[in-house]
Scaffold this motif. Structure first.
Motif, PDB file in Angstrom:
ATOM      1  N   PRO A   1       0.956  -1.194  -0.380  1.00  0.00           N
ATOM      2  CA  PRO A   1      -0.293  -0.162   0.007  1.00  0.00           C
ATOM      3  C   PRO A   1       0.473   1.461  -0.098  1.00  0.00           C
ATOM      4  N   VAL A   2       0.438   2.708  -0.434  1.00  0.00           N
ATOM      5  CA  VAL A   2       0.770   3.934  -0.402  1.00  0.00           C
ATOM      6  C   VAL A   2       0.676   3.854   0.984  1.00  0.00           C
ATOM      7  N   ARG A   3       2.598   4.297   1.810  1.00  0.00           N
ATOM      8  CA  ARG A   3       1.892   4.508   2.944  1.00  0.00           C
ATOM      9  C   ARG A   3       2.928   5.996   2.636  1.00  0.00           C
ATOM     10  N   MET A   4       1.954   7.038   4.076  1.00  0.00           N
ATOM     11  CA  MET A   4       2.507   8.651   3.224  1.00  0.00           C
ATOM     12  C   MET A   4       1.809   9.798   4.338  1.00  0.00           C
ATOM     13  N   PRO A   5       2.928  10.074   5.490  1.00  0.00           N
ATOM     14  CA  PRO A   5       2.157  11.159   6.254  1.00  0.00           C
ATOM     15  C   PRO A   5       1.110  12.506   4.975  1.00  0.00           C
ATOM     16  N   PRO A   6       0.719  12.858   5.871  1.00  0.00           N
ATOM     17  CA  PRO A   6      -0.239  13.979   5.023  1.00  0.00           C
ATOM     18  C   PRO A   6       1.183  15.220   4.464  1.00  0.00           C
ATOM     19  N   PRO A   7       0.830  15.484   3.283  1.00  0.00           N
ATOM     20  CA  PRO A   7       1.502  15.926   2.885  1.00  0.00           C
ATOM     21  C   PRO A   7       1.112  17.587   3.579  1.00  0.00           C
ATOM     22  N   ARG A   8       3.194  18.261   3.222  1.00  0.00           N
ATOM     23  CA  ARG A   8       2.538  19.749   4.188  1.00  0.00           C
ATOM     24  C   ARG A   8       1.927  20.384   3.626  1.00  0.00           C
ATOM     25  N   HIS A   9       1.057  20.137   2.991  1.00  0.00           N
ATOM     26  CA  HIS A   9       0.048  21.605   2.933  1.00  0.00           C
ATOM     27  C   HIS A   9       0.197  23.031   2.865  1.00  0.00           C
ATOM     28  N   ASP A  10       0.736  22.975   4.349  1.00  0.00           N
ATOM     29  CA  ASP A  10       0.332  24.586   5.281  1.00  0.00           C
ATOM     30  C   ASP A  10       1.615  24.619   3.824  1.00  0.00           C
ATOM     31  N   LEU A  11       2.827  24.600   3.358  1.00  0.00           N
ATOM     32  CA  LEU A  11       4.245  25.289   3.100  1.00  0.00           C
ATOM     33  C   LEU A  11       3.898  25.582   1.510  1.00  0.00           C
ATOM     34  N   LEU A  12       2.448  25.402   1.102  1.00  0.00           N
ATOM     35  CA  LEU A  12       2.607  26.162  -0.193  1.00  0.00           C
ATOM     36  C   LEU A  12       1.500  27.060  -0.610  1.00  0.00           C
ATOM     37  N   ASP A  13       1.768  27.887  -1.445  1.00  0.00           N
ATOM     38  CA  ASP A  13       0.280  28.966  -1.124  1.00  0.00           C
ATOM     39  C   ASP A  13      -0.720  28.589  -1.434  1.00  0.00           C
TER      40      ASP A  13
ATOM     41  N   TRP B   1     -14.823  25.996  -9.817  1.00  0.00           N
ATOM     42  CA  TRP B   1     -15.520  27.079  -8.117  1.00  0.00           C
ATOM     43  C   TRP B   1     -15.160  27.704  -7.892  1.00  0.00           C
ATOM     44  N   GLY B   2     -15.306  29.081  -9.063  1.00  0.00           N
ATOM     45  CA  GLY B   2     -15.800  30.633  -8.781  1.00  0.00           C
ATOM     46  C   GLY B   2     -14.355  30.517  -8.615  1.00  0.00           C
ATOM     47  N   GLY B   3     -12.919  30.362  -8.725  1.00  0.00           N
ATOM     48  CA  GLY B   3     -11.940  30.659  -8.088  1.00  0.00           C
ATOM     49  C   GLY B   3     -11.909  30.486  -6.509  1.00  0.00           C
ATOM     50  N   GLU B   4     -12.017  29.223  -5.763  1.00  0.00           N
ATOM     51  CA  GLU B   4     -11.782  29.356  -4.386  1.00  0.00           C
ATOM     52  C   GLU B   4     -10.965  28.606  -4.138  1.00  0.00           C
ATOM     53  N   ARG B   5     -10.559  28.457  -3.610  1.00  0.00           N
ATOM     54  CA  ARG B   5      -9.485  27.619  -2.911  1.00  0.00           C
ATOM     55  C   ARG B   5     -10.152  25.870  -3.195  1.00  0.00           C
ATOM     56  N   VAL B   6      -8.753  25.432  -3.322  1.00  0.00           N
ATOM     57  CA  VAL B   6      -8.239  23.838  -4.384  1.00  0.00           C
ATOM     58  C   VAL B   6      -7.594  22.359  -3.601  1.00  0.00           C
ATOM     59  N   GLY B   7      -7.707  21.268  -3.004  1.00  0.00           N
ATOM     60  CA  GLY B   7      -6.427  21.322  -1.756  1.00  0.00           C
ATOM     61  C   GLY B   7      -6.343  20.138  -3.043  1.00  0.00           C
ATOM     62  N   THR B   8      -5.950  19.450  -3.081  1.00  0.00           N
ATOM     63  CA  THR B   8      -5.340  18.080  -4.264  1.00  0.00           C
ATOM     64  C   THR B   8      -5.164  16.719  -3.032  1.00  0.00           C
TER      65      THR B   8
ATOM     66  N   LEU C   1      -6.474   9.009   4.906  1.00  0.00           N
ATOM     67  CA  LEU C   1      -7.127  10.538   4.093  1.00  0.00           C
ATOM     68  C   LEU C   1      -7.520  11.071   5.291  1.00  0.00           C
ATOM     69  N   ASP C   2      -8.064  10.456   6.561  1.00  0.00           N
ATOM     70  CA  ASP C   2      -8.682  11.446   7.620  1.00  0.00           C
ATOM     71  C   ASP C   2      -7.788  12.189   8.330  1.00  0.00           C
ATOM     72  N   ALA C   3      -7.115  12.658   8.849  1.00  0.00           N
ATOM     73  CA  ALA C   3      -6.276  13.566   8.718  1.00  0.00           C
ATOM     74  C   ALA C   3      -4.875  14.344   7.779  1.00  0.00           C
ATOM     75  N   GLU C   4      -5.190  14.343   6.307  1.00  0.00           N
ATOM     76  CA  GLU C   4      -4.848  15.148   5.342  1.00  0.00           C
ATOM     77  C   GLU C   4      -6.083  15.532   5.092  1.00  0.00           C
ATOM     78  N   LEU C   5      -6.821  15.410   5.018  1.00  0.00           N
ATOM     79  CA  LEU C   5      -8.668  15.923   4.789  1.00  0.00           C
ATOM     80  C   LEU C   5      -8.558  16.839   5.793  1.00  0.00           C
ATOM     81  N   ASP C   6      -8.756  17.106   7.251  1.00  0.00           N
ATOM     82  CA  ASP C   6      -8.463  17.620   8.257  1.00  0.00           C
ATOM     83  C   ASP C   6      -7.291  19.091   7.927  1.00  0.00           C
ATOM     84  N   VAL C   7      -5.998  18.907   7.396  1.00  0.00           N
ATOM     85  CA  VAL C   7      -5.744  19.621   6.789  1.00  0.00           C
ATOM     86  C   VAL C   7      -6.209  20.527   6.532  1.00  0.00           C
ATOM     87  N   LEU C   8      -6.552  19.971   4.421  1.00  0.00           N
ATOM     88  CA  LEU C   8      -6.824  20.551   4.186  1.00  0.00           C
ATOM     89  C   LEU C   8      -8.499  21.725   4.321  1.00  0.00           C
ATOM     90  N   GLU C   9      -9.179  20.793   4.903  1.00  0.00           N
ATOM     91  CA  GLU C   9     -10.457  21.934   5.884  1.00  0.00           C
ATOM     92  C   GLU C   9      -9.975  22.784   6.560  1.00  0.00           C
TER      93      GLU C   9
END
Length: 180
Positions: free
Chosen positions: A50-62, A71-78, A107-115
């Motif tokens: 399986p793919v095992r990886m911690p949530p990426p550091r989305h907070d380090l990106l603009d 989506w009307g120019g709203e923020r989009v996470g990957t 995925l839950d931890a990463e979804l929490d970060v993105l939210e």
């Protein structure tokens, strides 16, 4: 690598820990990492499991730079829920990487970060969402109830009525369908 001496290494699957292992001093063949060592090419091993990886550091990106007109120019996470593709289409290289699934529970931890970052919309970066139907349904369960909208790349022959319903009810609002 043999034909291009200016290339030191090639990573064929960024979800492995092979680069970290190499930088920590590990030698010998490593998953998904082809490299030059001592004048010879060390081929990478197949990435397995399986793919095992911690949530990426989305907070380090603009995060404000990630917007889409649909989506009307709203923020989009990957979000990546699997890597590679089990299909071997002649015109696409995604099948050459193999196909590995990420545990939907991760995925839950990463979804929490993105939210927390204010992302209400997601682009699933899977090369072929739905290629593993049970996995895709489990991902839909994780997305359901979060109030997010999302989009994905799919193959028409992978999408069953059950999966289409689960995708729609969990927030999927757009699919890009391959030419298969």
């Amino acid at each position: 690598l043999s034909a291009r001496p200016w290339i030191t290494a090639v990573v064929t699957d960024f979800t492995t820990d092979s680069v970290a292992r190499l930088l920590s001093g590990e030698r010998g063949p490593l998953p998904a990492l082809w490299r030059r060592e001592g004048g010879r090419v060390v081929p990478g091993l197949p990435a397995r499991g399986p793919v095992r990886m911690p949530p990426p550091r989305h907070d380090l990106l603009d995060i404000d730079a990630y917007r889409m007109p649909l989506w009307g120019g709203e923020r989009v996470g990957t979000l990546l829920t699997d890597f590679g593709c089990p299909h071997r289409c002649r015109y696409c290289n995604s099948g050459s990487f193999g196909h590995r699934l990420r545990d939907p529970a991760e995925l839950d931890a990463e979804l929490d970060v993105l939210e927390r970052l204010g992302c209400r919309h997601l682009l699933l970066k899977d090369m072929s969402f739905g290629a593993a139907p049970a996995h895709a349904l489990a991902v839909c369960e994780r997305l359901a109830g979060r109030g997010l909208t999302w989009r994905a790349y799919v193959r028409a022959d992978d999408v069953t009525p059950e999966l289409a319903g689960a995708m729609a009810s969990s927030g999927c609002r757009l699919v890009q369908i391959g030419l298969e």
